[in-house]
Design an enzyme around this catalytic site. Structure first.
Site, short mmCIF file in Angstrom:
data_model
loop_
_atom_site.label_atom_id
_atom_site.label_comp_id
_atom_site.label_asym_id
_atom_site.label_seq_id
_atom_site.Cartn_x
_atom_site.Cartn_y
_atom_site.Cartn_z
N LYS A 67 -3.04 -0.16 -3.46
CA LYS A 67 -3.45 -1.57 -3.31
C LYS A 67 -4.73 -1.67 -2.48
O LYS A 67 -5.65 -2.43 -2.82
CB LYS A 67 -2.31 -2.38 -2.66
CG LYS A 67 -1.16 -2.62 -3.63
CD LYS A 67 0.11 -3.12 -2.98
CE LYS A 67 1.23 -3.14 -4.03
NZ LYS A 67 2.55 -3.49 -3.51
N GLN A 111 5.27 -5.09 2.00
CA GLN A 111 5.69 -4.07 1.03
C GLN A 111 7.22 -3.91 1.06
O GLN A 111 7.81 -3.70 2.11
CB GLN A 111 5.00 -2.72 1.35
CG GLN A 111 5.30 -1.62 0.38
CD GLN A 111 4.74 -1.90 -1.01
OE1 GLN A 111 3.64 -2.42 -1.18
NE2 GLN A 111 5.51 -1.56 -2.05
N ASP A 134 2.55 -12.43 -3.35
CA ASP A 134 3.63 -11.81 -4.14
C ASP A 134 4.47 -12.87 -4.86
O ASP A 134 5.34 -12.53 -5.67
CB ASP A 134 4.54 -10.98 -3.22
CG ASP A 134 4.43 -9.49 -3.50
OD1 ASP A 134 3.76 -9.13 -4.50
OD2 ASP A 134 5.00 -8.69 -2.74
#
Ligand code: NAP
Length: 298
Positions: A67, A111, A134
């Site tokens: 990422k 994460q 997200d």
């Protein structure tokens, strides 16, 4: 068709002329994102993404590294926050609150999965909804369902829809079957397909006659986490197959939830694993970060 390419993937048998090349599609999307970043820069805006990694899970470390690299390739600033596995929920929430108030940070990603007893459900709602790249904050889940302006959709379903559109632009009236009903993937995928005017069926572990339902699908999306579960006789001739599953086989190689070798000859188009949905997930994370930067500078 732009999305098709004959590709040899990790499993040497996985070659077909109807593969949807996720790597190529993601590269095209990243080029567009880099232009969008330059455009924002010309308005004095530098998009920034904060990634929080708790603990030392090797797979998570690789995902976070990818990422960060992807951010660099498109001109997005990345901030990495590495915390030890014994960090408390309160400490993670305190960091998130600081990032919520930091104008150089437009996107915040925690994460997952979290180590030990840390509960993501207690932490994710503290991310400011406009920075929730997200798309897991309850506000964004609701906005997606209500089709409200500014909804942040989760990255993997967005990427999967992008791949479907690379094969067929107009999905009106097609029957889409999604196997899996997680908040991360199955539910938002069904929602996005509904918004694209598909007739959508969601299957899960309690679904009866799943093979018969899948056989009716014009678009079949599998996100279960069971290696090669979808067999050739589950699939209608000419269906578009999106394989989201990532499974490690005994021989160490990755495979999806679809029995690729048997299903590919029947499909109009099919994503490989790896090299299908995975690369699109990261590209869509960058896209959400750019969208977040725009929304926060309206
Ligand atoms: P998850 O939260 O574990 O959800 C799995 C879903 O599959 C659940 O809804 C479950 O049903 C359903 N299921 C389990 N066994 C089934 C069966 N025998 N028949 C039908 N449905 C069944 O997983 P997830 O987060 O959605 O991820 C699914 C897969 O996608 C995993 O392999 C994951 O690694 C992969 N993934 C890939 C990416 C990427 O970037 N490529 C991103 C996210 C996820 P119930 O709800 O009834 O339990």
């Amino acid at each position: 068709m732009a999305g098709f390419k004959a590709v040899t993937t990790e499993d040497s048998k996985m070659t077909a002329n109807n593969l949807i090349d996720g790597k190529a599609q993601a590269a095209i999307l990243r080029e567009q994102i880099a232009k969008d970043v330059q455009n924002l820069n010309s308005q004095g805006i530098q998009p920034g993404l904060s990634v929080i990694l708790v603990g030392e899970d090797p797979a998570s470390q690789v995902y976070v590294g990818n990422k960060i690299k992807a951010c660099e390739s498109t001109g997005i600033t990345s901030f990495e926050h590495k915390l030890p596995a014994d960090t408390t929920e309160q400490a993670i929430i305190a960091l998130i609150k600081n990032l919520n108030n930091d104008p150089s940070v437009h996107g915040i990603l925690l994460q997952l999965p979290l180590p030990g007893d840390l509960d993501a459900d207690n932490i994710l709602p503290h991310i400011a909804p406009e920075k929730d790249v997200d798309g897991l904050h309850p506000m964004n889940v609701g906005k997606l369902v209500a089709e409200l302006d500014g909804a942040m959709a989760p990255c993997t379903p967005q990427g999967s829809l992008h791949l479907i559109h690379s094969v067929q632009q107009d999905l009106t009236g097609l029957h889409a079957v999604v196997i899996g009903r997680s908040l991360l993937f199955g539910k938002p995928m069904a929602q996005l397909l509904l918004q694209a005017n598909c007739t959508v069926t969601t299957c899960h572990s309690r679904t009866k006659n799943i093979e018969d339902i899948c056989k009716q699908a014009d678009i079949l999306v599998a996100a279960v986490g069971r290696p090669k579960m979808v067999k050739a006789d589950w699939v209608k001739d000419g269906a578009i197959i999106i394989d989201v599953g990532i499974n490690r086989q005994e021989n160490g190689k990755l495979c999806g939830d679809v029995d690729f070798d048997a299903v590919a000859p029947k499909a109009k188009a099919i994503t490989p694993v790896p090299g299908g949905v995975g690369p699109m997930t990261i590209a869509c994370l960058l896209q959400n970060t750019v969208k977040a930067a725009r929304i926060q500078n309206r």
